[in-house]
Design a protein around this motif. Structure first.
Motif, PDB file in Angstrom:
ATOM      1  N   LYS A  49       0.807  -1.211   0.000  1.00  0.00           N
ATOM      2  CA  LYS A  49       0.000   0.000   0.000  1.00  0.00           C
ATOM      3  C   LYS A  49       0.847   1.271   0.000  1.00  0.00           C
ATOM      4  O   LYS A  49       0.309   2.368  -0.006  1.00  0.00           O
ATOM      5  CB  LYS A  49      -0.936   0.012   1.202  1.00  0.00           C
ATOM      6  N   THR A  50       2.157   1.111   0.022  1.00  0.00           N
ATOM      7  CA  THR A  50       3.041   2.277  -0.028  1.00  0.00           C
ATOM      8  C   THR A  50       3.898   2.201  -1.283  1.00  0.00           C
ATOM      9  O   THR A  50       4.212   1.124  -1.773  1.00  0.00           O
ATOM     10  CB  THR A  50       3.957   2.339   1.209  1.00  0.00           C
ATOM     11  N   MET A  51       4.272   3.374  -1.785  1.00  0.00           N
ATOM     12  CA  MET A  51       5.117   3.441  -2.970  1.00  0.00           C
ATOM     13  C   MET A  51       6.546   3.110  -2.567  1.00  0.00           C
ATOM     14  O   MET A  51       7.013   3.556  -1.526  1.00  0.00           O
ATOM     15  CB  MET A  51       5.055   4.839  -3.575  1.00  0.00           C
ATOM     16  N   ASN A  52       7.229   2.326  -3.393  1.00  0.00           N
ATOM     17  CA  ASN A  52       8.586   1.918  -3.086  1.00  0.00           C
ATOM     18  C   ASN A  52       9.366   1.871  -4.398  1.00  0.00           C
ATOM     19  O   ASN A  52       8.965   1.177  -5.333  1.00  0.00           O
ATOM     20  CB  ASN A  52       8.560   0.535  -2.416  1.00  0.00           C
ATOM     21  N   ASP A  53      10.466   2.598  -4.461  1.00  0.00           N
ATOM     22  CA  ASP A  53      11.251   2.651  -5.700  1.00  0.00           C
ATOM     23  C   ASP A  53      11.762   1.286  -6.148  1.00  0.00           C
ATOM     24  O   ASP A  53      12.042   1.092  -7.328  1.00  0.00           O
ATOM     25  CB  ASP A  53      12.414   3.630  -5.557  1.00  0.00           C
ATOM     26  N   LYS A  54      11.861   0.330  -5.235  1.00  0.00           N
ATOM     27  CA  LYS A  54      12.280  -1.026  -5.624  1.00  0.00           C
ATOM     28  C   LYS A  54      11.274  -1.659  -6.583  1.00  0.00           C
ATOM     29  O   LYS A  54      11.624  -2.516  -7.380  1.00  0.00           O
ATOM     30  CB  LYS A  54      12.461  -1.911  -4.389  1.00  0.00           C
ATOM     31  N   TYR A  55      10.021  -1.212  -6.513  1.00  0.00           N
ATOM     32  CA  TYR A  55       8.995  -1.749  -7.399  1.00  0.00           C
ATOM     33  C   TYR A  55       9.278  -1.431  -8.863  1.00  0.00           C
ATOM     34  O   TYR A  55       8.773  -2.100  -9.755  1.00  0.00           O
ATOM     35  CB  TYR A  55       7.621  -1.178  -7.056  1.00  0.00           C
ATOM     36  N   LEU A  56      10.069  -0.389  -9.120  1.00  0.00           N
ATOM     37  CA  LEU A  56      10.307   0.071 -10.489  1.00  0.00           C
ATOM     38  C   LEU A  56      11.547  -0.521 -11.147  1.00  0.00           C
ATOM     39  O   LEU A  56      11.765  -0.328 -12.336  1.00  0.00           O
ATOM     40  CB  LEU A  56      10.422   1.597 -10.502  1.00  0.00           C
ATOM     41  N   VAL A  57      12.366  -1.254 -10.412  1.00  0.00           N
ATOM     42  CA  VAL A  57      13.644  -1.751 -10.923  1.00  0.00           C
ATOM     43  C   VAL A  57      13.469  -2.577 -12.191  1.00  0.00           C
ATOM     44  O   VAL A  57      14.123  -2.334 -13.214  1.00  0.00           O
ATOM     45  CB  VAL A  57      14.403  -2.554  -9.835  1.00  0.00           C
ATOM     46  N   ASN A  58      12.597  -3.574 -12.167  1.00  0.00           N
ATOM     47  CA  ASN A  58      12.408  -4.433 -13.339  1.00  0.00           C
ATOM     48  C   ASN A  58      11.776  -3.674 -14.501  1.00  0.00           C
ATOM     49  O   ASN A  58      12.100  -3.923 -15.659  1.00  0.00           O
ATOM     50  CB  ASN A  58      11.570  -5.657 -12.981  1.00  0.00           C
ATOM     51  N   LEU A  59      10.879  -2.751 -14.189  1.00  0.00           N
ATOM     52  CA  LEU A  59      10.264  -1.940 -15.244  1.00  0.00           C
ATOM     53  C   LEU A  59      11.309  -1.090 -15.962  1.00  0.00           C
ATOM     54  O   LEU A  59      11.295  -0.978 -17.186  1.00  0.00           O
ATOM     55  CB  LEU A  59       9.187  -1.029 -14.660  1.00  0.00           C
TER      56      LEU A  59
END
Length: 94
Positions: A49-59
């Protein structure tokens, strides 16, 4: 689950876009690729439920490999608001 809901919500569209999953030989993966005509959009889907820059690594890696633009990638997450590269599940489904 979100991918299934996305596909179900568009199954009766006249021109339903093709949807894919991507993984490379190093096991880097992106949850949903949507091909619509000449356009390709990539989505990483997270339960947090929180934004985390790690979520964008693969993208970002896929963006580099496939020559996508910043507008072609986004993270769908369980938060309440959409901001920048982060799209709330609620906004994604509408």
């Amino acid at each position: 689950m979100i991918v299934n809901e996305y596909i179900k919500s568009r199954q009766f569209d006249a021109a339903m876009p093709n949807a894919y999953f991507w993984r490379d030989s190093n096991r880097m993966e992106v949850d949903l690729l949507v091909e619509d005509g000449n356009s390709l959009k990539a989505f990483e889907i997270k339960a947090g439920k929180t934004m985390n820059d790690k979520y964008l690594v693969n993208l970002k890696k896929l963006k580099e490999l496939a020559g996508l633009s910043d507008n072609d990638i986004a993270c769908v997450y369980a938060g309440d608001r959409s901001l920048g590269k982060y799209v709330s599940y609620r906004d994604f489904m509408h």
